[in-house]
Design a protein around this motif. Structure first.
Motif, PDB file in Angstrom:
ATOM      1  N   LYS A 115       0.843  -1.207   0.000  1.00  0.00           N
ATOM      2  CA  LYS A 115       0.000   0.000   0.000  1.00  0.00           C
ATOM      3  C   LYS A 115       0.871   1.248   0.000  1.00  0.00           C
ATOM      4  O   LYS A 115       0.607   2.215  -0.720  1.00  0.00           O
ATOM      5  CB  LYS A 115      -0.925  -0.002   1.207  1.00  0.00           C
ATOM      6  CG  LYS A 115      -2.038  -1.037   1.154  1.00  0.00           C
ATOM      7  CD  LYS A 115      -2.839  -1.047   2.462  1.00  0.00           C
ATOM      8  CE  LYS A 115      -3.877  -2.170   2.457  1.00  0.00           C
ATOM      9  NZ  LYS A 115      -4.586  -2.256   3.771  1.00  0.00           N
ATOM     10  N   GLU A 116       1.919   1.232   0.819  1.00  0.00           N
ATOM     11  CA  GLU A 116       2.838   2.364   0.873  1.00  0.00           C
ATOM     12  C   GLU A 116       3.560   2.530  -0.454  1.00  0.00           C
ATOM     13  O   GLU A 116       3.752   3.652  -0.949  1.00  0.00           O
ATOM     14  CB  GLU A 116       3.857   2.158   1.999  1.00  0.00           C
ATOM     15  CG  GLU A 116       4.801   3.328   2.194  1.00  0.00           C
ATOM     16  CD  GLU A 116       5.831   3.069   3.280  1.00  0.00           C
ATOM     17  OE1 GLU A 116       6.661   3.971   3.522  1.00  0.00           O
ATOM     18  OE2 GLU A 116       5.822   1.962   3.880  1.00  0.00           O
ATOM     19  N   SER A 119       1.300   4.101  -2.983  1.00  0.00           N
ATOM     20  CA  SER A 119       1.076   5.511  -2.672  1.00  0.00           C
ATOM     21  C   SER A 119       2.282   6.367  -3.030  1.00  0.00           C
ATOM     22  O   SER A 119       2.160   7.419  -3.666  1.00  0.00           O
ATOM     23  CB  SER A 119       0.747   5.659  -1.185  1.00  0.00           C
ATOM     24  OG  SER A 119       0.614   7.016  -0.831  1.00  0.00           O
ATOM     25  N   ASN A 122       2.904   6.119  -7.011  1.00  0.00           N
ATOM     26  CA  ASN A 122       1.768   6.447  -7.877  1.00  0.00           C
ATOM     27  C   ASN A 122       1.608   5.434  -9.013  1.00  0.00           C
ATOM     28  O   ASN A 122       1.249   5.771 -10.142  1.00  0.00           O
ATOM     29  CB  ASN A 122       1.929   7.857  -8.462  1.00  0.00           C
ATOM     30  CG  ASN A 122       0.626   8.383  -9.053  1.00  0.00           C
ATOM     31  OD1 ASN A 122      -0.464   8.112  -8.541  1.00  0.00           O
ATOM     32  ND2 ASN A 122       0.720   9.131 -10.137  1.00  0.00           N
TER      33      ASN A 122
END
Length: 288
Positions: A115-116, A119, A122
């Motif tokens: 998830k990181e 993020s 992108n």
């Protein structure tokens, strides 16, 4: 937690799968582009030959060097693909082969690391739910613009340096042999029990794409359709890509079975059926 730049000193080898239709943009006329990428990145790059992977949807690209060299090489390749894409968004897709024993470090506890990573970079990142056919590799598909892909590859390369491969490692081969058994879960003109048919040496190759189109159907019990489709549809996309067949799965209904319709050259249809059976037998092995 993603690794920092302190892990960039070690040598690594990164393996990619690129669609055969795109490889020309990376190689260039008379190899000019790939030689330029080698010189600018100072990395070692090996691309499987067209004869070696004849008829396959993919070509394997192996890149070796330190983290900076490997990341630079992938970035330059992504830039070439970006220049040749017809997508309005300029997004391209890079597929990385990652040892299964290390994939947990990419996903992280409760998916926090991936998830990181999504993020920060992108990019869209999909990790195959299971190992690829006949190997202990998993696929990590990265979609985004070239600059964002560079950032994602940088973190994946750091993870490779930080986490040595554990256990017996069997690399995925585009034209490698695939073991297959048949059993419950598939209905139709498929015998039950272990298959007596010889295993093809190159099950991913569609040898005669100019042959007249053929169509076949497989009836699959509902409980097994998920392993054919895969998480976010990744398995069925791989089967379509590797077999080069058109595959449609009937919508859910009250019927206990789902119908899979396969259309393409006879070899493409046969390969698709082969790979679908392989997925179901992998699922059967998990059954108590």
């Amino acid at each position: 937690m993603l690794p920092d730049e302190s892990t960039e000193n070690g040598p690594i080898t990164l393996r990619l799968l690129l669609p055969s239709r795109d490889i020309g943009a990376v190689i260039g006329k008379k190899g000019i582009t790939i030689n330029t990428i080698r010189e600018e990145s100072k990395s070692r790059i090996k691309i499987s030959s067209s004869e070696q992977d004849s008829g396959s949807f993919y070509r394997e690209v192996v890149i070796s060097g330190d983290v900076h060299q490997v990341v630079t090489a992938v970035h330059l390749m992504a830039k070439r693909l970006e220049e040749n894409t017809s997508n309005e968004s300029d997004e391209v897709r890079i597929e990385v082969l990652f040892p299964n024993s290390i994939t947990g470090a990419v996903i992280g506890k409760n998916g926090e690391t991936i998830k990181e990573l999504r993020s920060i970079t992108n990019t869209q990142i999909l990790v195959s739910h299971e190992v690829l056919f006949g190997s202990t590799d998993r696929s990590i598909c990265i979609t985004g613009v070239a600059d964002d892909i560079r950032e994602c590859i940088k973190y994946l390369a750091r993870i490779l340096v930080q986490n040595p491969v554990k256990g017996n490692y069997v690399p995925f081969r585009v034209n490698g042999p695939v073991p297959l058994q048949r059993g419950r879960g598939v209905m139709g003109n498929h015998p039950t029990g272990p298959s007596r048919r010889p295993i093809p040496s190159n099950p991913y190759i569609t040898k005669n794409n100019n042959a007249p189109a053929a169509t076949d159907t497989i009836s699959v019990q509902k409980e097994f359709i998920g392993c054919v489709i895969g998480k976010n549809g990744i398995k069925i996309r791989q089967i379509r890509d590797l077999s080069q067949a058109q595959i449609r799965i009937s919508s859910p209904s009250d019927d206990p079975n789902r119908t899979i319709s396969i259309t393409g050259s006879p070899d493409a249809v046969s390969t698709a059926k082969y790979l679908i059976n392989y997925q179901i037998n992998n699922e059967l092995k998990k059954s108590p």
